[in-house]
Enzyme design. Structure first.
Site, short mmCIF file in Angstrom:
data_model
loop_
_atom_site.label_atom_id
_atom_site.label_comp_id
_atom_site.label_asym_id
_atom_site.label_seq_id
_atom_site.Cartn_x
_atom_site.Cartn_y
_atom_site.Cartn_z
N GLY A 34 86.81 89.29 32.94
CA GLY A 34 86.95 87.88 33.30
C GLY A 34 88.19 87.29 32.67
N LEU A 35 88.47 86.07 33.00
CA LEU A 35 89.67 85.40 32.49
C LEU A 35 89.60 85.18 30.99
CD1 LEU A 35 90.02 82.64 35.24
CD2 LEU A 35 91.52 84.62 34.95
N SER A 36 90.76 84.98 30.38
CA SER A 36 90.81 84.59 28.98
C SER A 36 90.07 83.26 28.82
CB SER A 36 92.27 84.42 28.55
OG SER A 36 92.34 83.99 27.21
N GLY A 37 89.18 83.19 27.83
CA GLY A 37 88.42 81.97 27.61
C GLY A 37 87.14 81.89 28.41
N SER A 38 86.84 82.92 29.20
CA SER A 38 85.63 82.88 30.03
C SER A 38 84.37 83.12 29.20
CB SER A 38 85.71 83.91 31.16
OG SER A 38 85.82 85.23 30.64
N GLY A 39 84.53 83.75 28.04
CA GLY A 39 83.37 84.00 27.19
C GLY A 39 83.00 85.46 27.06
N LYS A 40 83.89 86.36 27.47
CA LYS A 40 83.59 87.80 27.43
C LYS A 40 83.18 88.28 26.04
CE LYS A 40 87.69 88.92 28.78
NZ LYS A 40 88.17 87.52 28.81
N SER A 41 84.03 88.02 25.06
CA SER A 41 83.76 88.50 23.70
C SER A 41 82.53 87.85 23.11
CB SER A 41 84.97 88.24 22.80
OG SER A 41 86.09 89.00 23.22
N SER A 108 90.96 92.91 31.88
CA SER A 108 91.05 93.99 32.88
C SER A 108 91.20 93.40 34.28
CB SER A 108 89.84 94.93 32.80
OG SER A 108 88.61 94.25 32.73
#
Length: 199
Positions: A34-41, A108
């Site tokens: 997902g986009l940067s800031g989407s909450g992946k981590s 990615s």
């Protein structure tokens, strides 16, 4: 292309199935994209904690952390992004072979790269989790201040601004972090894993 020569594959004395039996659970990749800031981590680490609480061996591979070590020689050109994901795919495969669950949190952005990782693994070992969040919401969050820098031209090839993000066409799971809490997202992932008898 493999530049190594005079090498021979050496079979291990322990199989993936033996390691899974010792771990007491299936091994697989949860690939958060997902986009940067989407909450992946954030979501990946929260899921990892829940798995740990349930005695499931796991490890989180985080995009920024990997670029501090294994991939510190790579930039953000399309070619380097592809190589970044290729390396992570190979590392993820090793974790799966070791009988563990690996959670990856990487933008990615390219479908082809994610597809290459999927192809590295056997059926049922790659679970693509699309962490969906509108770019304007990601930009409002901007936890690392990257969107602001990208808007000012201080960062080039930034996904969602001047570099594309290709949404997954058929992910195993979609979580919408602008609509659900972290706890709600974790519950969705855990329920999915339970429904498929992964855990």
């Amino acid at each position: 292309m493999n530049k190594s020569t005079n090498i021979t594959w050496h079979d291990a004395s322990l199989t993936k199935e033996m390691r899974r039996k010792q771990s007491g659970h299936h091994s697989f990749v949860l690939w958060f994209t997902g986009l940067s800031g989407s909450g992946k981590s954030t979501v990946a680490n929260a899921v990892a904690q829940e798995l740990y609480n349930n005695k499931i061996k796991n490890y989180v591979l985080d995009g920024d952390n990997i670029r501090h070590g294994l991939n510190k020689d790579l930039g953000f050109s399309d070619e380097d992004r592809t190589e970044n994901i290729r390396r992570i795919g190979e590392v993820s495969k090793l974790f799966v072979d070791a009988g563990q669950v690996v959670l990856t949190a990487f933008i990615s952005p390219f479908q082809a790269d994610r597809g290459l990782v999927r192809d590295l693994l056997e059926d049922g070992e790659f679970i693509e989790v699309y962490v969906k969040c509108p770019v304007d919401e990601c930009e409002k969050r901007d936890p690392k201040g990257l969107y602001e820098k990208a808007r000012k031209g201080l960062i080039r090839d930034f996904t969602g601004i001047d570099s594309p993000y290709e949404e997954p066409s058929n992910p195993e799971l979609v979580i919408e972090t602008n609509l659900s809490s972290v706890e709600g997202c974790v519950e969705q992932v855990i329920q999915f894993l339970q429904s498929r008898n992964y855990i």
